[in-house]
Design a protein around this motif. Structure first.
Motif, PDB file in Angstrom:
ATOM      1  N   LEU A 195       0.824  -1.206   0.000  1.00  0.00           N
ATOM      2  CA  LEU A 195       0.000   0.000   0.000  1.00  0.00           C
ATOM      3  C   LEU A 195       0.856   1.253   0.000  1.00  0.00           C
ATOM      4  O   LEU A 195       0.531   2.234  -0.681  1.00  0.00           O
ATOM      5  N   ARG A 196       1.960   1.255   0.725  1.00  0.00           N
ATOM      6  CA  ARG A 196       2.823   2.436   0.752  1.00  0.00           C
ATOM      7  C   ARG A 196       3.427   2.720  -0.621  1.00  0.00           C
ATOM      8  O   ARG A 196       3.632   3.874  -0.996  1.00  0.00           O
ATOM      9  N   GLU A 197       3.709   1.665  -1.378  1.00  0.00           N
ATOM     10  CA  GLU A 197       4.205   1.857  -2.745  1.00  0.00           C
ATOM     11  C   GLU A 197       3.143   2.534  -3.614  1.00  0.00           C
ATOM     12  O   GLU A 197       3.446   3.365  -4.451  1.00  0.00           O
ATOM     13  N   LEU A 198       1.873   2.160  -3.384  1.00  0.00           N
ATOM     14  CA  LEU A 198       0.789   2.746  -4.166  1.00  0.00           C
ATOM     15  C   LEU A 198       0.551   4.208  -3.801  1.00  0.00           C
ATOM     16  O   LEU A 198       0.270   5.041  -4.657  1.00  0.00           O
ATOM     17  N   LEU A 199       0.670   4.524  -2.508  1.00  0.00           N
ATOM     18  CA  LEU A 199       0.335   5.860  -2.024  1.00  0.00           C
ATOM     19  C   LEU A 199       1.396   6.892  -2.367  1.00  0.00           C
ATOM     20  O   LEU A 199       1.079   8.079  -2.518  1.00  0.00           O
ATOM     21  N   GLY A 200       2.639   6.470  -2.473  1.00  0.00           N
ATOM     22  CA  GLY A 200       3.698   7.417  -2.769  1.00  0.00           C
ATOM     23  C   GLY A 200       3.866   8.436  -1.651  1.00  0.00           C
ATOM     24  O   GLY A 200       4.079   8.078  -0.501  1.00  0.00           O
ATOM     25  N   ARG A 201       3.696   9.702  -1.975  1.00  0.00           N
ATOM     26  CA  ARG A 201       3.925  10.774  -1.003  1.00  0.00           C
ATOM     27  C   ARG A 201       2.663  11.199  -0.261  1.00  0.00           C
ATOM     28  O   ARG A 201       2.682  12.192   0.459  1.00  0.00           O
ATOM     29  N   ASN A 202       1.589  10.493  -0.446  1.00  0.00           N
ATOM     30  CA  ASN A 202       0.353  10.836   0.259  1.00  0.00           C
ATOM     31  C   ASN A 202       0.525  10.523   1.740  1.00  0.00           C
ATOM     32  O   ASN A 202       0.529   9.377   2.149  1.00  0.00           O
ATOM     33  N   SER A 203       0.670  11.563   2.579  1.00  0.00           N
ATOM     34  CA  SER A 203       0.999  11.364   3.994  1.00  0.00           C
ATOM     35  C   SER A 203      -0.219  11.130   4.873  1.00  0.00           C
ATOM     36  O   SER A 203      -0.082  10.653   5.995  1.00  0.00           O
ATOM     37  N   ARG A 204      -1.415  11.482   4.432  1.00  0.00           N
ATOM     38  CA  ARG A 204      -2.629  11.307   5.230  1.00  0.00           C
ATOM     39  C   ARG A 204      -3.702  10.609   4.397  1.00  0.00           C
ATOM     40  O   ARG A 204      -4.741  11.196   4.073  1.00  0.00           O
ATOM     41  N   PRO A 205      -3.454   9.365   4.041  1.00  0.00           N
ATOM     42  CA  PRO A 205      -4.354   8.667   3.099  1.00  0.00           C
ATOM     43  C   PRO A 205      -5.560   8.041   3.791  1.00  0.00           C
ATOM     44  O   PRO A 205      -5.764   6.829   3.741  1.00  0.00           O
ATOM     45  N   VAL A 206      -6.385   8.837   4.449  1.00  0.00           N
ATOM     46  CA  VAL A 206      -7.511   8.293   5.212  1.00  0.00           C
ATOM     47  C   VAL A 206      -8.506   7.599   4.292  1.00  0.00           C
ATOM     48  O   VAL A 206      -8.898   6.449   4.525  1.00  0.00           O
ATOM     49  N   THR A 207      -8.912   8.287   3.244  1.00  0.00           N
ATOM     50  CA  THR A 207      -9.875   7.703   2.304  1.00  0.00           C
ATOM     51  C   THR A 207      -9.313   6.458   1.648  1.00  0.00           C
ATOM     52  O   THR A 207      -9.998   5.439   1.505  1.00  0.00           O
ATOM     53  N   GLU A 208      -8.053   6.530   1.253  1.00  0.00           N
ATOM     54  CA  GLU A 208      -7.411   5.406   0.589  1.00  0.00           C
ATOM     55  C   GLU A 208      -7.305   4.185   1.511  1.00  0.00           C
ATOM     56  O   GLU A 208      -7.532   3.043   1.091  1.00  0.00           O
ATOM     57  N   LEU A 209      -6.949   4.436   2.778  1.00  0.00           N
ATOM     58  CA  LEU A 209      -6.856   3.342   3.748  1.00  0.00           C
ATOM     59  C   LEU A 209      -8.206   2.663   3.952  1.00  0.00           C
ATOM     60  O   LEU A 209      -8.311   1.435   3.978  1.00  0.00           O
ATOM     61  N   LEU A 210      -9.239   3.479   4.122  1.00  0.00           N
ATOM     62  CA  LEU A 210     -10.585   2.942   4.324  1.00  0.00           C
ATOM     63  C   LEU A 210     -11.019   2.112   3.120  1.00  0.00           C
ATOM     64  O   LEU A 210     -11.524   0.992   3.264  1.00  0.00           O
ATOM     65  N   ALA A 211     -10.815   2.648   1.928  1.00  0.00           N
ATOM     66  CA  ALA A 211     -11.234   1.957   0.716  1.00  0.00           C
ATOM     67  C   ALA A 211     -10.441   0.668   0.508  1.00  0.00           C
ATOM     68  O   ALA A 211     -11.010  -0.371   0.146  1.00  0.00           O
ATOM     69  N   PHE A 212      -9.136   0.719   0.746  1.00  0.00           N
ATOM     70  CA  PHE A 212      -8.293  -0.455   0.561  1.00  0.00           C
ATOM     71  C   PHE A 212      -8.710  -1.568   1.516  1.00  0.00           C
ATOM     72  O   PHE A 212      -8.838  -2.733   1.117  1.00  0.00           O
ATOM     73  N   ASN A 213      -8.933  -1.233   2.789  1.00  0.00           N
ATOM     74  CA  ASN A 213      -9.351  -2.232   3.774  1.00  0.00           C
ATOM     75  C   ASN A 213     -10.705  -2.826   3.426  1.00  0.00           C
ATOM     76  O   ASN A 213     -10.925  -4.030   3.583  1.00  0.00           O
ATOM     77  N   LEU A 214     -11.606  -1.987   2.962  1.00  0.00           N
ATOM     78  CA  LEU A 214     -12.927  -2.482   2.564  1.00  0.00           C
ATOM     79  C   LEU A 214     -12.803  -3.409   1.361  1.00  0.00           C
ATOM     80  O   LEU A 214     -13.468  -4.450   1.291  1.00  0.00           O
ATOM     81  N   GLY A 215     -11.925  -3.060   0.433  1.00  0.00           N
ATOM     82  CA  GLY A 215     -11.708  -3.916  -0.728  1.00  0.00           C
ATOM     83  C   GLY A 215     -11.130  -5.263  -0.341  1.00  0.00           C
ATOM     84  O   GLY A 215     -11.538  -6.306  -0.866  1.00  0.00           O
ATOM     85  N   VAL A 216     -10.177  -5.254   0.605  1.00  0.00           N
ATOM     86  CA  VAL A 216      -9.603  -6.504   1.103  1.00  0.00           C
ATOM     87  C   VAL A 216     -10.680  -7.357   1.770  1.00  0.00           C
ATOM     88  O   VAL A 216     -10.751  -8.570   1.566  1.00  0.00           O
ATOM     89  N   GLU A 217     -11.537  -6.714   2.570  1.00  0.00           N
ATOM     90  CA  GLU A 217     -12.608  -7.451   3.248  1.00  0.00           C
ATOM     91  C   GLU A 217     -13.565  -8.096   2.241  1.00  0.00           C
ATOM     92  O   GLU A 217     -13.941  -9.265   2.389  1.00  0.00           O
ATOM     93  N   LEU A 218     -13.934  -7.360   1.203  1.00  0.00           N
ATOM     94  CA  LEU A 218     -14.824  -7.914   0.179  1.00  0.00           C
ATOM     95  C   LEU A 218     -14.162  -9.087  -0.540  1.00  0.00           C
ATOM     96  O   LEU A 218     -14.811 -10.103  -0.829  1.00  0.00           O
ATOM     97  N   GLY A 219     -12.874  -8.945  -0.839  1.00  0.00           N
ATOM     98  CA  GLY A 219     -12.149 -10.036  -1.475  1.00  0.00           C
ATOM     99  C   GLY A 219     -12.088 -11.265  -0.593  1.00  0.00           C
ATOM    100  O   GLY A 219     -12.272 -12.398  -1.051  1.00  0.00           O
ATOM    101  N   GLN A 220     -11.852 -11.052   0.705  1.00  0.00           N
ATOM    102  CA  GLN A 220     -11.791 -12.169   1.639  1.00  0.00           C
ATOM    103  C   GLN A 220     -13.140 -12.868   1.755  1.00  0.00           C
ATOM    104  O   GLN A 220     -13.202 -14.107   1.806  1.00  0.00           O
ATOM    105  N   LEU A 221     -14.217 -12.104   1.808  1.00  0.00           N
ATOM    106  CA  LEU A 221     -15.545 -12.702   1.913  1.00  0.00           C
ATOM    107  C   LEU A 221     -15.871 -13.535   0.680  1.00  0.00           C
ATOM    108  O   LEU A 221     -16.509 -14.589   0.783  1.00  0.00           O
ATOM    109  N   LEU A 222     -15.438 -13.066  -0.486  1.00  0.00           N
ATOM    110  CA  LEU A 222     -15.658 -13.848  -1.700  1.00  0.00           C
ATOM    111  C   LEU A 222     -14.855 -15.144  -1.652  1.00  0.00           C
ATOM    112  O   LEU A 222     -15.363 -16.219  -2.001  1.00  0.00           O
ATOM    113  N   ILE A 223     -13.610 -15.061  -1.185  1.00  0.00           N
ATOM    114  CA  ILE A 223     -12.758 -16.259  -1.101  1.00  0.00           C
ATOM    115  C   ILE A 223     -13.350 -17.276  -0.149  1.00  0.00           C
ATOM    116  O   ILE A 223     -13.447 -18.470  -0.471  1.00  0.00           O
TER     117      ILE A 223
END
Length: 204
Positions: A132-160
């Motif tokens: 995730l840090r590679e994706l974010l680059g210099r974004n120091s306060r990625p609140v929206t990105e963190l929330l979205a990424f975690n939600l995406g991981v959760e959806l992927g896990q539920l499908l698996i």
């Protein structure tokens, strides 16, 4: 496409692909003792895991936690092996998780399996953070990105886990396989892969 949608998609496909096979194997081990009728317990279990990895993923991504990537690469297969060991011990004693008396003295999310899943999630979250840090680059306060990424991981896990439970249903009902054998085979396979992964990470 918004940042939220972008990182939601990235989180989903990060967990739902063969490159994240260590996490896929962990989910297999986590769900091995359960059947389709236990889906509520499985959802609670996976969500507990998500809570754990969300905490360390956020802390590491925001720079509040420093860690050794080499150590995390070793700890992740260890979490898989420990999960498999619990499964094998229970299957060997003839006691499946669905056979444990359901006294429910605590809320479902506070049961021992859920607490362990959350603890193991702390380790896996550090494994996610490098990507995730590679994706974010210099974004120091990625609140929206963190929330979205975690939600995406959760959806992927539920499908698996849905696919794992569906496969288990077919094997157990369609082929009339003994549940104990299913637990032994799936947990044994997951333990074998984790052992190879541990040896590879320890020697590299």
């Amino acid at each position: 496409m918004s940042a939220f949608q972008t990182y939601l998609k990235l989180g989903f496909f990060h967990i739902f692909n063969l490159q994240a096979y260590d996490h896929l194997v962990f989910l297999l081990a986590l769900c091995a003792p359960y059947v389709l009728a236990d889906w509520r317990r499985v959802v609670a279990l996976v969500t507990s895991f998500t809570v754990g990895h969300s905490i360390t993923l956020a802390l590491a991504t925001l720079g509040f936690v420093q860690y050794s990537p080499k150590l995390i690469e070793i700890l992740i297969p260890i979490t898989i092996l420990l999960t498999c060991l619990v499964n094998l011990l229970q299957a060997g004693s003839g006691q499946g998780r669905s056979q444990i008396p359901r006294r429910k003295p605590l809320p479902l999310v506070l049961t021992v399996p859920n607490v362990l899943a959350a603890v193991f999630g702390l380790v896996h979250g550090l494994g996610f953070s490098s990507y995730l840090r590679e994706l974010l680059g210099r974004n120091s306060r990625p609140v929206t990105e963190l929330l979205a990424f975690n939600l995406g991981v959760e959806l992927g896990q539920l499908l698996i886990v849905s696919l794992i439970l569906a496969l288990g249903f077919v094997v157990l009902r369609g082929f009339r396989t003994n549940r104990r054998d299913w637990i032994l085979v799936t947990s044994g396979a997951a333990a074998g892969i984790a052992t190879v992964l541990l040896l590879q990470n320890s020697s590299s």
